[in-house]
Design a protein around this motif. Structure first.
Motif, short mmCIF file in Angstrom:
data_model
loop_
_atom_site.label_atom_id
_atom_site.label_comp_id
_atom_site.label_asym_id
_atom_site.label_seq_id
_atom_site.Cartn_x
_atom_site.Cartn_y
_atom_site.Cartn_z
N VAL A 238 41.21 91.52 -9.63
CA VAL A 238 39.92 91.32 -10.28
C VAL A 238 39.49 92.63 -10.95
O VAL A 238 39.48 93.68 -10.31
CB VAL A 238 38.85 90.86 -9.28
N ILE A 239 39.11 92.57 -12.23
CA ILE A 239 38.68 93.76 -12.95
C ILE A 239 37.25 94.13 -12.55
O ILE A 239 36.36 93.29 -12.50
CB ILE A 239 38.75 93.54 -14.47
N LEU A 240 37.05 95.41 -12.26
CA LEU A 240 35.72 95.94 -11.97
C LEU A 240 35.41 97.03 -13.00
O LEU A 240 36.24 97.90 -13.27
CB LEU A 240 35.67 96.55 -10.56
N LYS A 241 34.21 96.97 -13.55
CA LYS A 241 33.73 98.01 -14.45
C LYS A 241 32.89 99.00 -13.66
O LYS A 241 32.02 98.59 -12.88
CB LYS A 241 32.90 97.41 -15.58
N LEU A 242 33.17 100.28 -13.84
CA LEU A 242 32.41 101.33 -13.14
C LEU A 242 31.45 101.96 -14.15
O LEU A 242 31.86 102.46 -15.20
CB LEU A 242 33.36 102.38 -12.57
N TRP A 243 30.16 101.94 -13.82
CA TRP A 243 29.13 102.40 -14.76
C TRP A 243 28.52 103.74 -14.40
O TRP A 243 28.06 104.48 -15.26
CB TRP A 243 28.02 101.36 -14.87
N ARG A 244 28.48 104.05 -13.11
CA ARG A 244 27.83 105.30 -12.72
C ARG A 244 28.49 105.82 -11.45
O ARG A 244 28.71 105.07 -10.49
CB ARG A 244 26.34 105.08 -12.48
N ALA A 245 28.80 107.11 -11.44
CA ALA A 245 29.46 107.71 -10.29
C ALA A 245 29.21 109.21 -10.27
O ALA A 245 28.78 109.79 -11.27
CB ALA A 245 30.96 107.42 -10.31
N THR A 246 29.50 109.83 -9.13
CA THR A 246 29.35 111.27 -8.97
C THR A 246 30.59 111.83 -8.29
O THR A 246 31.00 111.31 -7.26
CB THR A 246 28.12 111.61 -8.11
N PRO A 247 31.20 112.88 -8.84
CA PRO A 247 32.35 113.48 -8.16
C PRO A 247 31.90 114.32 -6.97
O PRO A 247 30.92 115.06 -7.07
CB PRO A 247 32.98 114.35 -9.25
N ILE A 248 32.58 114.18 -5.86
CA ILE A 248 32.24 114.93 -4.65
C ILE A 248 33.54 115.40 -3.98
O ILE A 248 34.63 114.97 -4.35
CB ILE A 248 31.42 114.09 -3.64
N ASP A 249 33.40 116.26 -2.97
CA ASP A 249 34.55 116.64 -2.16
C ASP A 249 34.94 115.45 -1.28
O ASP A 249 34.08 114.69 -0.82
CB ASP A 249 34.23 117.84 -1.28
N GLY A 250 36.21 115.30 -1.03
CA GLY A 250 36.67 114.21 -0.17
C GLY A 250 38.16 114.03 -0.31
O GLY A 250 38.75 114.36 -1.35
N GLN A 280 30.36 96.61 -11.72
CA GLN A 280 30.21 95.25 -12.23
C GLN A 280 31.52 94.50 -12.08
O GLN A 280 32.57 94.97 -12.51
CB GLN A 280 29.79 95.28 -13.70
N LYS A 281 31.46 93.32 -11.49
CA LYS A 281 32.63 92.46 -11.41
C LYS A 281 32.79 91.71 -12.72
O LYS A 281 31.80 91.37 -13.37
CB LYS A 281 32.48 91.47 -10.25
N SER A 282 34.02 91.46 -13.12
CA SER A 282 34.29 90.74 -14.36
C SER A 282 33.52 89.43 -14.38
O SER A 282 33.59 88.63 -13.46
CB SER A 282 35.78 90.47 -14.50
N GLY A 283 32.72 89.22 -15.44
CA GLY A 283 31.91 88.02 -15.58
C GLY A 283 30.57 88.09 -14.88
O GLY A 283 29.76 87.17 -15.02
N GLY A 284 30.32 89.18 -14.15
CA GLY A 284 29.06 89.33 -13.44
C GLY A 284 28.11 90.29 -14.12
O GLY A 284 28.30 90.66 -15.28
N LYS A 285 27.08 90.70 -13.40
CA LYS A 285 26.08 91.62 -13.91
C LYS A 285 26.33 93.03 -13.40
O LYS A 285 26.98 93.23 -12.37
CB LYS A 285 24.68 91.16 -13.50
N ARG A 286 25.80 94.01 -14.11
CA ARG A 286 25.80 95.38 -13.61
C ARG A 286 24.90 95.46 -12.39
O ARG A 286 23.76 95.02 -12.43
CB ARG A 286 25.31 96.35 -14.69
N LEU A 287 25.43 96.02 -11.30
CA LEU A 287 24.69 96.05 -10.05
C LEU A 287 24.75 97.43 -9.41
O LEU A 287 25.73 98.17 -9.58
CB LEU A 287 25.28 95.02 -9.06
N SER A 288 23.72 97.75 -8.66
CA SER A 288 23.79 98.92 -7.79
C SER A 288 24.86 98.66 -6.74
O SER A 288 25.21 97.49 -6.45
CB SER A 288 22.45 99.16 -7.11
N ALA A 289 25.39 99.72 -6.15
CA ALA A 289 26.42 99.53 -5.11
C ALA A 289 25.89 98.67 -3.98
O ALA A 289 26.62 97.81 -3.45
CB ALA A 289 26.87 100.89 -4.60
N ASN A 290 24.64 98.86 -3.59
CA ASN A 290 24.04 98.09 -2.50
C ASN A 290 24.01 96.60 -2.83
O ASN A 290 24.40 95.75 -2.02
CB ASN A 290 22.63 98.60 -2.22
N ALA A 291 23.56 96.25 -4.03
CA ALA A 291 23.51 94.84 -4.45
C ALA A 291 24.91 94.27 -4.58
O ALA A 291 25.15 93.10 -4.24
CB ALA A 291 22.74 94.72 -5.75
#
Length: 308
Positions: A238-250, A280-291
């Motif tokens: 399933v294709i996921l679109k990534l809209w917002r992220a932050t690089p961190i140590d890990g 966002q899941k393919s065919g879905g809406k842009r969502l916060s990670a929590n939603a």
């Protein structure tokens, strides 16, 4: 001044509106032909055309400007200058020479860096700390003309292509109004031979996430490709679109989820980790990670496709 204006998207429409507000006479607007868009693929006018129609300015929408027939509507216009912003057609020398003061281009980069079609996205993707607007006297080359004025704007850590576009559109509108007000005193400067780069058009293939890259590189890709074509990864096909992220140590298995909380999904990269907060899941809406997690639960250890 009597101006011919050539442009197509929102970036150009802001400049056209600013020129009208400044009291210039726009004698003709050139813009791309109406294109199909939306789910119904209905023919839709460009943002520039919409402004022109509101102001009752004549609009010309040629597919090309190569032939004498295509150029003919411009030949009888006694214009002082042509202003060009993200038009999308090549202007031949005969058109460049028509206005009294030639053709001025509003280019969204600090030339000669990022000549070409996608300067805003390429600047972010490269990790540039600053970009800006160059007002340029056009010649037949690809963004190679003499520079009349340069206006710098920083690229902030949270800027994406959409936010930076809006900043530069406003800056470009202000810069062209200022340039025309001071045209006789502006010094033409030849672009330096050093530092030339080309901003190629974006491709959907480029938008695919390769989790072996560093978290910093992937953050730049997500920001540069927001809103188009959107950075994408794959989970169980399933294709996921990534809209917002932050690089961190890990650290962890590359492409796997190493942490989940109410605000983010953290994924291990080739170096560091990416804390994804909007997707966002393919065919879905842009969502916060929590939603997103509320509707599509994930677990630590879940593996994304390392390279789609």
């Amino acid at each position: 001044m009597k101006i011919i204006f050539a442009g197509t998207p929102d970036f150009a429409a802001q400049a056209l509106s600013a020129l009208i507000a400044a009291g210039h006479e726009i004698v003709m607007v050139l813009t791309q032909p109406d294109r199909p868009s939306g789910r119904g693929m209905k023919l839709t006018p460009s943002a520039v055309k919409n402004v022109a129609l509101e102001q009752q300015i004549p609009v010309y929408q040629p597919e090309k400007l190569r032939s004498a027939e295509q150029q003919a509507p411009l030949m009888g216009i006694d214009a002082d200058v042509m202003v060009v912003a993200a038009y999308g057609l090549i202007l031949p020398q005969i058109i460049l020479d028509l206005p009294r003061f030639g053709c001025l281009n509003i280019h969204a980069s600090l030339l000669p860096r990022w000549r070409g079609a996608a300067p805003i996205q390429r600047a972010i993707l490269a990790g540039d700390q600053a970009t800006g607007i160059t007002i340029m006297q056009m010649d037949v080359g690809l963004d190679t003309g003499d520079m009349l004025s340069v206006h710098v704007t920083p690229i902030m850590p949270d800027d994406n292509a959409a936010t930076l576009h809006d900043k530069l559109a406003a800056q470009g509108a202000e810069a062209i109004v200022d340039a025309l007000a001071n045209l006789s005193s502006l010094e033409r400067r030849v672009q330096p031979a050093e530092g030339v780069t080309y901003a190629e058009k974006l491709s959907k293939e480029e938008a695919l996430i390769d989790w072996t890259q560093t978290a910093t590189q992937l953050d730049l890709k997500i920001r540069a490709f927001n809103p188009f074509p959107s950075a994408q990864t794959s989970l169980d096909g399933v294709i996921l679109k990534l809209w917002r992220a932050t690089p961190i140590d890990g650290t962890g298995v590359i492409g796997s989820i190493i942490a989940i909380d109410k605000e983010a999904i953290t994924i291990a990269c080739g170096s560091g980790a990416l804390r994804v907060t909007e997707l966002q899941k393919s065919g879905g809406k842009r969502l916060s990670a929590n939603a997103f997690l509320a509707g599509s639960p994930l677990e630590v250890g879940t593996q994304f496709a390392v390279n789609v």
